[in-house]
Write an enzyme that holds these catalytic residues in place. Structure first.
Site, short mmCIF file in Angstrom:
data_model
loop_
_atom_site.label_atom_id
_atom_site.label_comp_id
_atom_site.label_asym_id
_atom_site.label_seq_id
_atom_site.Cartn_x
_atom_site.Cartn_y
_atom_site.Cartn_z
N LYS A 112 0.67 -1.14 -0.09
CA LYS A 112 -0.26 -0.02 0.21
C LYS A 112 0.75 1.04 0.00
O LYS A 112 1.61 1.49 1.15
CB LYS A 112 -0.93 0.66 1.36
CG LYS A 112 -1.60 1.36 0.62
CD LYS A 112 -2.52 1.70 2.55
CE LYS A 112 -2.40 2.10 3.15
NZ LYS A 112 -1.57 4.09 2.57
N GLU A 166 10.56 0.54 9.67
CA GLU A 166 11.93 1.84 9.50
C GLU A 166 11.76 3.01 9.94
O GLU A 166 10.57 3.65 9.37
CB GLU A 166 11.84 1.41 8.38
CG GLU A 166 13.42 1.91 8.17
CD GLU A 166 13.49 3.65 7.79
OE1 GLU A 166 13.90 4.51 8.66
OE2 GLU A 166 13.22 4.13 6.67
N CYS A 197 13.67 10.27 6.12
CA CYS A 197 13.56 9.94 8.10
C CYS A 197 14.91 9.76 8.61
O CYS A 197 16.10 10.05 9.59
CB CYS A 197 13.38 8.35 7.92
SG CYS A 197 14.39 7.88 6.95
N GLU A 238 10.81 14.88 16.01
CA GLU A 238 10.90 14.84 14.10
C GLU A 238 10.38 16.20 13.47
O GLU A 238 8.86 16.29 13.51
CB GLU A 238 10.73 13.30 13.63
CG GLU A 238 10.72 13.32 12.24
CD GLU A 238 10.92 11.79 12.03
OE1 GLU A 238 9.59 11.37 12.56
OE2 GLU A 238 11.91 11.46 10.95
#
Ligand code: NAI
Length: 768
Positions: free
Chosen positions: A188, A261, A295, A387
């Site tokens: 997906k 991840e 990331c 983040e």
């Protein structure tokens, strides 16, 4: 702009890339259904996919339903056995995919830029070529799998959920290794960026991918969750830490393999002896590549104090020259943010924390965010910890290398880090000390199919790429029977001779259990053999503290660890008869065989202690990527009920051989073999705190062990009913778990070593 004006101003003229072909492809497709079993389904409930740079509608895509997911999983399940049969056939298909991607590379690049907003320069020169490289690389892996990985087999059907920051590249990272290893997939794409995945579906048929091998379903997080809970054998996820945690909880106890991840807050460390101009240019790639929506971005700038002002000044001057605007313009450095919602998230986060000094350049109206530098932040500031996932660089300073390492490691994450210094001794001293799965020396954001990518701590677990990445798409061929809980023997009466109450073993010393409880242990013949303490969470805490104090073990040499393991074998051998009698009395089984196998396992672990080498990956740069095998840290181990000595030794020996420290919970019904083993440990020069042994009920200790923030991994071989507890509790700090079953009569040492190590890739470019 006229040529004369260009010469007068020396400004870049516009260099627009045409979107004609990509828009024509979209128009030819109309509304999209899913790609299931090699065919397009009828479009269902539709949602809009927009170009973030212009807010124009690009396409309408179907929101998946449970029935769609079930159909995709069924197709994948049906196709899998035939797909797994022939490595050469798979290699040909993966090669064909690489070739077609190459031939259609411009179409993919333009479509990616339209959908995601990233500069065409990046999609053309990085995303698409890297995706192609992944298919080439893994075509080779399919070809050599049978010869090189004879002990491994495919997992089956893999559910793969990918984010919006590298839509095609993440697809390649997920699909290429899965297919190479004989799995089939249901993938997906993210709801904001599904279009290149749909174009990829189109080329699957051209490349001869058999129906059902690749299935692409579209939709939002709800559809993602349907995949996670469907009948897949593995879930591979890249995205936010919050969703990763949720997926960890949803898959707990289901037996599904999982790789995560997740996010990062990568330190970008500049020492005062760095090549400053290169380091400034490196920052551009570290945080303004893909608008900072990366990331592994170098999003925390740590500059040594003496050069900080000069460095920041150069950086601001460089920021002024960054070109931000139409992503389809080939001269553009910074494109659009992926979605207005992501833009709002970035802006809201900065507004909520008005700290430090902010320097920002200009950005056009719309879904754009200006390059931003915030200096003078304290390492604990939320902007330094969380983040941001946008073009925002936060900065602080440090004085000494030790302080740089401390600040660098002071987040929950551990994905990637950059170290800039012209002093190779300094750079290579610092690189292994950073909590990161990837370290770039004098570089940043280097990635390649041949080098594993992935992190530690709350950045997730598992690696993608390289030999190490194949681990996540295969399982051992050998299967062991499911472990069954073993009941303790009942009995009555007093022990022969003196009363023996075994204590716990913490920090190299025997310790009374905190709770002050112990239980009687009866032998197979119903005779009382002694008492064993019942450890509680305070004992566990003390054992973890002992592990923390023994960190030096992780940097000791393999040569030293081998000697200590051999010495343990020697000392166990000297008392073999006594241990054999004890095991036989406890279990009623052949004690001599168990002791002899345990000595053998100690020898195996000693043998591997200095031989489980890392690798030098052949990455396409002028330089090397060193794949270093490193200890995981502190491992909590729940020992099997059966084989009370052999189970403990088989798990402990490889763990400590690789430099880990362990907290072991001994066999619940037969704890006294472990408590006798303290004496072997004590006489074998094992530093205190490297091995800690608790006795008691694993059911009481599994949850606190898996929740403990200073435990890096949990291995559960006790009652299989505890798997769910361990995997659910491990979601807290996203620690690695290994809940399994092994045939203790076989030597599994080598396969245990992969669980006992992390692979850290250190990229070292050559050249002056
Ligand atoms: P997200 O983690 O929600 O989305 C990533 C993928 O997961 C998408 O395909 C989404 O549909 C799917 N998903 C969402 N909820 C799910 C669920 N409950 N079960 C299964 N699949 C689910 O990321 P989002 O919300 O788009 O971005 C939020 C933040 O996450 C970003 O600001 C950034 O900090 C971080 N992020 C990190 C990424 C990375 O590469 N590490 C990539 C994307 C986002």
């Amino acid at each position: 702009m006229t040529v004369k004006e260009i010469f007068d101003t020396m400004d870049y003229g516009p260099a627009p890339e045409s979107s004609k072909e990509a828009l024509a492809w979209l128009a030819s497709k109309g509304d999209f259904g899913h790609f299931i079993d090699g065919a397009w389904t009828t479009p269902g409930t539709l949602f809009a996919v927009m170009n973030p740079a212009t807010d124009a509608l690009l396409a309408q895509v179907t929101q998946g339903t449970q029935a769609d997911i079930d159909a995709a999983v069924t197709a994948a399940r049906t196709a899998q056995p035939a797909w797994a049969k022939d490595g050469n056939a798979r290699a040909k298909v993966l090669y064909a995919l690489a070739r077609i991607l190459q031939k259609q590379s411009r179409l993919f690049a333009v479509l990616e830029t339209l959908d995601n907003g990233k500069p065409i320069r990046e999609s053309r020169d990085i995303d698409v070529p890297q995706a192609i490289r992944h298919f080439y690389y893994h075509a080779g892996m399919a070809q050599i799998m049978d010869a090189e990985l004879p002990d491994r087999q495919p997992l089956g059907v893999c559910g793969q959920i990918i984010p919006w920051n590298f839509p095609l590249l993440m697809l390649a990272w997920k699909i290429a290794p899965a297919l190479a290893m004989g799995n089939t997939v249901v993938l997906k794409p993210a709801e904001w960026t599904p279009l290149t995945a749909l174009l990829f579906a189109d080329i699957c048929n051209q490349a001869g991918v058999p129906p059902g091998v690749v299935n692409i379903v579209t939709g939002d997080g709800e559809v993602g969750e349907m995949i996670v809970t469907s009948d897949v054998d593995k879930v591979a996820f890249t995205g936010s830490t919050a969703v990763g945690r949720r997926i960890r909880e949803l898959t707990a106890g289901t037996g599904k393999a999982l790789s995560l991840e997740l996010g990062g807050k990568g330190p970008y460390i500049v020492f005062e002896d760095a090549d400053i101009d290169s380091a400034v240019e490196g920052v551009v790639d570290a945080i303004w590549f893909n608008q900072g929506q990366v990331c592994c971005a170098g999003s925390r700038l740590l500059v040594q104090e003496g050069i900080a002002d000069a460095f920041h000044a150069k950086l601001r001057a460089r920021m002024d020259k960054l070109r931000i605007g139409d992503p389809l313009d080939k001269c553009i450095d910074i494109g659009a943010i992926v979605h207005p919602r992501q833009r709002a998230r970035i802006a809201d986060m900065l507004a909520a924390h008005p700290e430090g000094e902010t320097y920002q350049t200009q950005a056009p109206d719309g879904c754009f965010f200006p390059p931003t530098l915030i200096t003078g932040l304290s390492p604990a500031s939320p902007l330094m910890q969380q983040e941001i996932f946008g073009p925002v660089l936060v900065a602080t300073t440090f004085r000494t290398p030790a302080e740089a390492v401390e600040i660098a490691n002071s987040t929950r994450y551990g994905l990637a880090a950059s170290v800039w210094s012209e002093n190779i001794n300094l750079a290579l001293d610092v690189a292994p000390k950073l909590a990161a799965g990837i370290v770039w020396v004098n570089g940043t954001n280097m990635m390649d199919a041949a080098a594993g990518f992935g992190g530690v701590r709350e950045s997730g677990f598992g690696r993608e790429g390289g030999w190490e990445g194949l681990e996540g798409y295969t399982k051992p061929r050998a299967t062991a029977p499911q472990a069954q809980p073993v009941a303790a023997f009942a009995g009555e009466g007093a022990a022969d001779g003196l009363d023996r109450t075994a204590k716990l073993y913490i920090g190299g010393k025997q310790a009374r259990p905190d709770g002050g409880y112990s239980r009687a242990v009866f032998g197979a013949n119903g005779k009382l053999l002694g008492h064993a303490g019942l450890a509680n969470r305070k004992d566990l805490r003390n054992a973890v503290e002992a592990c923390n104090a023994a960190k030096g073990w992780g940097t000791s040499t393999g040569h030293l660890r081998a000697q200590i393991l051999y010495y343990m074998a020697e000392n166990l051998s000297a008392r073999a008869d006594e241990f054999a009698d004890r095991v036989a009395a406890l279990t009623g089984q052949d004690g001599a065989a168990e002791v002899s196998a345990s000595i053998n396992r100690l020898f195996s672990a000693a043998a591997w202690a200095d031989k489980y080498d890392g690798q030098v990956h052949d990455v396409p740069i002028r330089g090397v990527a060193l794949a270093m095998k490193e200890p995981v840290g502190t491992i909590g181990i729940l020992c099997p009920d059966d084989h009370p000595l052999l189970g403990l030794v088989s798990l402990m020996a490889p763990a400590i051989a690789m430099g880990n420290r362990v907290v072991m919970v001994a066999s619940r019904p037969f704890p006294l073999a472990a408590t006798d083993f303290y004496q072997v440990i004590d006489t074998s020069d094992v530093p205190g705190g490297v091995v800690n042994i608790l006795t008691g009920d694993p059911a009481d200790l599994a949850d606190p062990m898996a929740r403990h923030m200073d435990i890096d991994a949990v291995w559960s071989f006790a009652n299989p009913a505890l798997t769910r507890t361990v995997e659910t509790a491990a979601a807290g700090n996203l620690k690695r778990t290994w809940c399994g079953t092994l045939d203790w009569t076989l030597d599994n040492t080598k396969s245990i070593l992969t669980h006992a190590t992390e692979v850290r890739n250190i990229w070292i470019p050559y050249g002056a």
